[in-house]
Design a protein around this motif. Structure first.
Motif, PDB file in Angstrom:
ATOM      1  N   ALA A 217     -24.348   5.183  -4.407  1.00  0.00           N
ATOM      2  CA  ALA A 217     -23.191   4.210  -4.166  1.00  0.00           C
ATOM      3  C   ALA A 217     -22.779   4.143  -2.894  1.00  0.00           C
ATOM      4  N   LEU A 218     -22.567   5.433  -2.263  1.00  0.00           N
ATOM      5  CA  LEU A 218     -22.173   5.599  -0.800  1.00  0.00           C
ATOM      6  C   LEU A 218     -23.068   5.237   0.000  1.00  0.00           C
ATOM      7  N   TYR A 219     -24.511   5.622  -0.045  1.00  0.00           N
ATOM      8  CA  TYR A 219     -25.384   5.085   1.127  1.00  0.00           C
ATOM      9  C   TYR A 219     -25.769   3.783   0.792  1.00  0.00           C
ATOM     10  N   SER A 220     -25.775   3.174  -0.326  1.00  0.00           N
ATOM     11  CA  SER A 220     -25.671   1.727  -0.479  1.00  0.00           C
ATOM     12  C   SER A 220     -24.914   0.850   0.352  1.00  0.00           C
ATOM     13  N   SER A 221     -23.478   1.520   0.184  1.00  0.00           N
ATOM     14  CA  SER A 221     -22.160   0.983   0.612  1.00  0.00           C
ATOM     15  C   SER A 221     -22.402   0.892   2.281  1.00  0.00           C
TER      16      SER A 221
ATOM     17  N   ASN B 250     -15.849  -8.356  11.821  1.00  0.00           N
ATOM     18  CA  ASN B 250     -15.072  -8.793  10.860  1.00  0.00           C
ATOM     19  C   ASN B 250     -15.590  -8.611   9.455  1.00  0.00           C
ATOM     20  N   HIS B 251     -16.589  -8.690   9.387  1.00  0.00           N
ATOM     21  CA  HIS B 251     -17.159  -8.679   7.894  1.00  0.00           C
ATOM     22  C   HIS B 251     -17.099  -7.199   7.159  1.00  0.00           C
ATOM     23  N   LEU B 252     -16.592  -6.286   8.153  1.00  0.00           N
ATOM     24  CA  LEU B 252     -16.427  -4.772   7.495  1.00  0.00           C
ATOM     25  C   LEU B 252     -15.107  -5.015   6.561  1.00  0.00           C
ATOM     26  N   ASN B 253     -14.371  -6.183   6.503  1.00  0.00           N
ATOM     27  CA  ASN B 253     -13.245  -6.172   5.735  1.00  0.00           C
ATOM     28  C   ASN B 253     -13.711  -6.292   4.256  1.00  0.00           C
ATOM     29  N   LYS B 254     -14.714  -6.321   4.111  1.00  0.00           N
ATOM     30  CA  LYS B 254     -15.336  -6.524   2.576  1.00  0.00           C
ATOM     31  C   LYS B 254     -15.345  -5.066   2.145  1.00  0.00           C
ATOM     32  N   PHE B 255     -15.434  -4.213   2.904  1.00  0.00           N
ATOM     33  CA  PHE B 255     -15.695  -2.885   2.523  1.00  0.00           C
ATOM     34  C   PHE B 255     -14.753  -1.845   2.749  1.00  0.00           C
ATOM     35  N   MET B 256     -13.602  -2.304   3.574  1.00  0.00           N
ATOM     36  CA  MET B 256     -12.378  -1.451   3.812  1.00  0.00           C
ATOM     37  C   MET B 256     -11.345  -2.162   4.362  1.00  0.00           C
ATOM     38  N   GLN B 257     -10.039  -1.656   4.476  1.00  0.00           N
ATOM     39  CA  GLN B 257      -8.927  -2.250   4.822  1.00  0.00           C
ATOM     40  C   GLN B 257      -8.113  -1.007   5.721  1.00  0.00           C
ATOM     41  N   ARG B 258      -7.461  -1.594   6.707  1.00  0.00           N
ATOM     42  CA  ARG B 258      -6.784  -0.562   7.632  1.00  0.00           C
ATOM     43  C   ARG B 258      -5.360   0.049   6.842  1.00  0.00           C
ATOM     44  N   VAL B 259      -5.162   1.191   7.151  1.00  0.00           N
ATOM     45  CA  VAL B 259      -3.891   1.678   6.621  1.00  0.00           C
ATOM     46  C   VAL B 259      -3.235   2.351   8.051  1.00  0.00           C
ATOM     47  N   ILE B 260      -1.799   2.132   8.234  1.00  0.00           N
ATOM     48  CA  ILE B 260      -1.123   2.434   9.080  1.00  0.00           C
ATOM     49  C   ILE B 260      -0.072   3.289   8.546  1.00  0.00           C
ATOM     50  N   CYS B 261       0.066   4.749   8.634  1.00  0.00           N
ATOM     51  CA  CYS B 261       1.094   5.450   7.880  1.00  0.00           C
ATOM     52  C   CYS B 261       2.009   6.044   9.042  1.00  0.00           C
ATOM     53  N   GLN B 262       3.218   6.204   8.615  1.00  0.00           N
ATOM     54  CA  GLN B 262       4.250   6.658   9.503  1.00  0.00           C
ATOM     55  C   GLN B 262       5.544   7.131   8.980  1.00  0.00           C
ATOM     56  N   PRO B 263       6.274   7.790   9.625  1.00  0.00           N
ATOM     57  CA  PRO B 263       7.662   8.262   9.021  1.00  0.00           C
ATOM     58  C   PRO B 263       8.407   6.828   8.952  1.00  0.00           C
TER      59      PRO B 263
ATOM     60  N   ILE C 201      -3.874   6.703  11.512  1.00  0.00           N
ATOM     61  CA  ILE C 201      -4.839   5.189  11.186  1.00  0.00           C
ATOM     62  C   ILE C 201      -5.741   5.891  10.058  1.00  0.00           C
ATOM     63  N   ALA C 202      -5.868   5.225   8.983  1.00  0.00           N
ATOM     64  CA  ALA C 202      -6.903   5.597   8.053  1.00  0.00           C
ATOM     65  C   ALA C 202      -7.434   4.415   7.673  1.00  0.00           C
ATOM     66  N   ALA C 203      -8.609   4.381   6.665  1.00  0.00           N
ATOM     67  CA  ALA C 203      -9.325   3.184   5.961  1.00  0.00           C
ATOM     68  C   ALA C 203      -9.232   3.361   4.665  1.00  0.00           C
ATOM     69  N   LYS C 204      -8.792   2.346   4.037  1.00  0.00           N
ATOM     70  CA  LYS C 204      -8.852   2.137   2.534  1.00  0.00           C
ATOM     71  C   LYS C 204      -9.964   1.584   2.074  1.00  0.00           C
ATOM     72  N   ALA C 205     -10.902   2.302   1.326  1.00  0.00           N
ATOM     73  CA  ALA C 205     -12.266   1.888   1.000  1.00  0.00           C
ATOM     74  C   ALA C 205     -12.194   1.035  -0.251  1.00  0.00           C
ATOM     75  N   GLU C 206     -13.161   0.139  -0.465  1.00  0.00           N
ATOM     76  CA  GLU C 206     -12.841  -1.006  -1.173  1.00  0.00           C
ATOM     77  C   GLU C 206     -14.279  -0.904  -2.240  1.00  0.00           C
ATOM     78  N   HIS C 207     -14.303  -1.370  -3.546  1.00  0.00           N
ATOM     79  CA  HIS C 207     -15.589  -1.486  -4.265  1.00  0.00           C
ATOM     80  C   HIS C 207     -16.364  -0.044  -4.277  1.00  0.00           C
ATOM     81  N   LEU C 208     -17.746  -0.188  -4.015  1.00  0.00           N
ATOM     82  CA  LEU C 208     -18.663   0.988  -4.136  1.00  0.00           C
ATOM     83  C   LEU C 208     -18.270   2.034  -3.026  1.00  0.00           C
TER      84      LEU C 208
END
Length: 360
Positions: A158-162, A175-188, A143-150
């Motif tokens: 930019a990072l500390y503002s985010s 739920n508001h975190l979805n404006k900043f990142m998205q979930r990644v599920i990675c597997q074989p 499981i990872a997180a795909k960062a969005e925008h800044l």
């Protein structure tokens, strides 16, 4: 003279979801019931479970070999990667040894921290990346997180503002975190896939291979402002990928288990996301954890450790704790973890879970 023998306090705490508790009370606990094993983010706390991991993977699960999902975020994914690459006994030992001897110092740049982290990861994998892709018994899910925008940027402003925006938004609703990142599920790719029901976060389902699995493991453990986001991952969509624990700290996901979700964990509760730690009301969804059996160090066990707790990332910079002393205390904590595994195996023999299980 009558000798009074004092019973040693329990080393582990067991908490069970509603269906898991009912199932175990009726049938006991056996390896064939276990089809999923989560591994939480939490840095070096993970090596404090070494003895428990060895007992679960090296003994218990060997009693009924079958394909199981290992769902890991950050160090949870690294624990599982070590087991798949190095084996059930050596894998946890290698991770603990490398973490204990990590050459970290307070003035390191994020580029330097990334370098020693990658070196540690490559030593864990030791050119056995293909085993993570093709293992016949374990389906590693990272499981990872795909960062969005800044939040994609590692430039300080930019990072500390985010991060300020994330903390403020999360205070209102997770739920508001979805404006900043998205979930990644990675597997074989070549086995049945781990999937979850839709929630507030957009979820990307991706596949790793032997050439990019190390990058995905790095991404899953890339803490903002500590190590840079991982970019340009081969055979993956362009993006900046960060620590999976930002969204899924203790992995409170709607597991589609048909049996028991066996969860060796460093805490006796489940916190959904890393930023939820400051909110006592942010707890696991009971429906998600209905089939979960959570196994964690007891409070008595933690108090008996040299630091009164498991190893922690803050120990690297703790005032008054030099590196030699830190290594010594961490080694002691890791050695003590054999008690966790021994007690779990003893419970399996006695099948006295109904007497000790608490509600999750």
């Amino acid at each position: 003279m009558t000798q009074i023998l004092q019973k040693r306090p329990a080393a582990i705490t067991l908490r069970a979801g509603s269906l898991a508790k009912q199932h175990i009370q009726q049938e006991g606990l056996s390896a064939h019931q276990v089809d999923m094993i989560p591994g939480a983010a939490g840095g070096p706390k993970g090596i404090g479970l070494m003895g428990l991991d060895q007992a679960i993977f090296g003994d218990f699960l060997q009693r009924a070999k079958q394909r199981r999902f290992l769902i890991g975020s950050s160090v949870g994914a690294w624990r599982f990667a070590g087991i798949l690459a190095q084996g059930e006994q050596l894998g946890p030992e290698r991770l603990a040894e490398l973490y204990i001897n990590l050459p970290f110092h307070k003035k390191m740049t994020i580029a330097e921290i990334e370098k020693i982290s990658r070196e540690m990861l490559y030593s864990i994998l030791d050119q056995h990346s293909q085993k993570l892709v093709e293992h016949p018994e374990y389906h590693l899910t990272i499981i990872a997180a795909k960062a969005e925008h800044l939040f994609q940027s590692d430039q300080k402003l930019a990072l500390y503002s985010s991060l300020l925006g994330i903390i403020g938004s999360n205070a209102i609703s997770r739920n508001h975190l979805n404006k900043f990142m998205q979930r990644v599920i990675c597997q074989p790719a070549q086995f049945p896939q781990f999937k979850i029901q839709d929630d507030a976060f957009k979820t990307h389902y991706l596949n790793f291979n032997q050439h990019n699995v190390a990058d995905w493991l790095m991404a899953s453990g890339s803490i903002p402002a500590v190590t840079p986001a991982v970019k340009n991952i081969a055979d993956a969509p362009q993006g900046a990928y960060r620590d999976g624990g930002l969204i899924d700290y203790h992995i409170d996901l709607p597991f589609e288990s048909k049996g028991i979700v066996l969860y060796p964990h460093f805490a006796d509760s489940i916190i959904p996301g890393w930023f939820d730690k400051m909110f006592k009301s942010r707890t696991a969804n009971p429906a998600n954890q209905a089939r979960t059996l959570l196994i964690s160090p007891s409070q008595d066990y933690l108090k008996s450790l040299p630091l009164g707790r498991l190893p922690d990332r803050k120990d690297f910079v703790m005032k008054g704790l030099d590196d030699q002393k830190r290594k010594q205390l961490w080694k002691q904590s890791v050695a003590e973890s054999q008690r966790l595994g021994d007690e779990f195996l003893e419970m399996l023999e006695k099948q006295n879970f109904a007497e000790v299980m608490l509600d999750l």
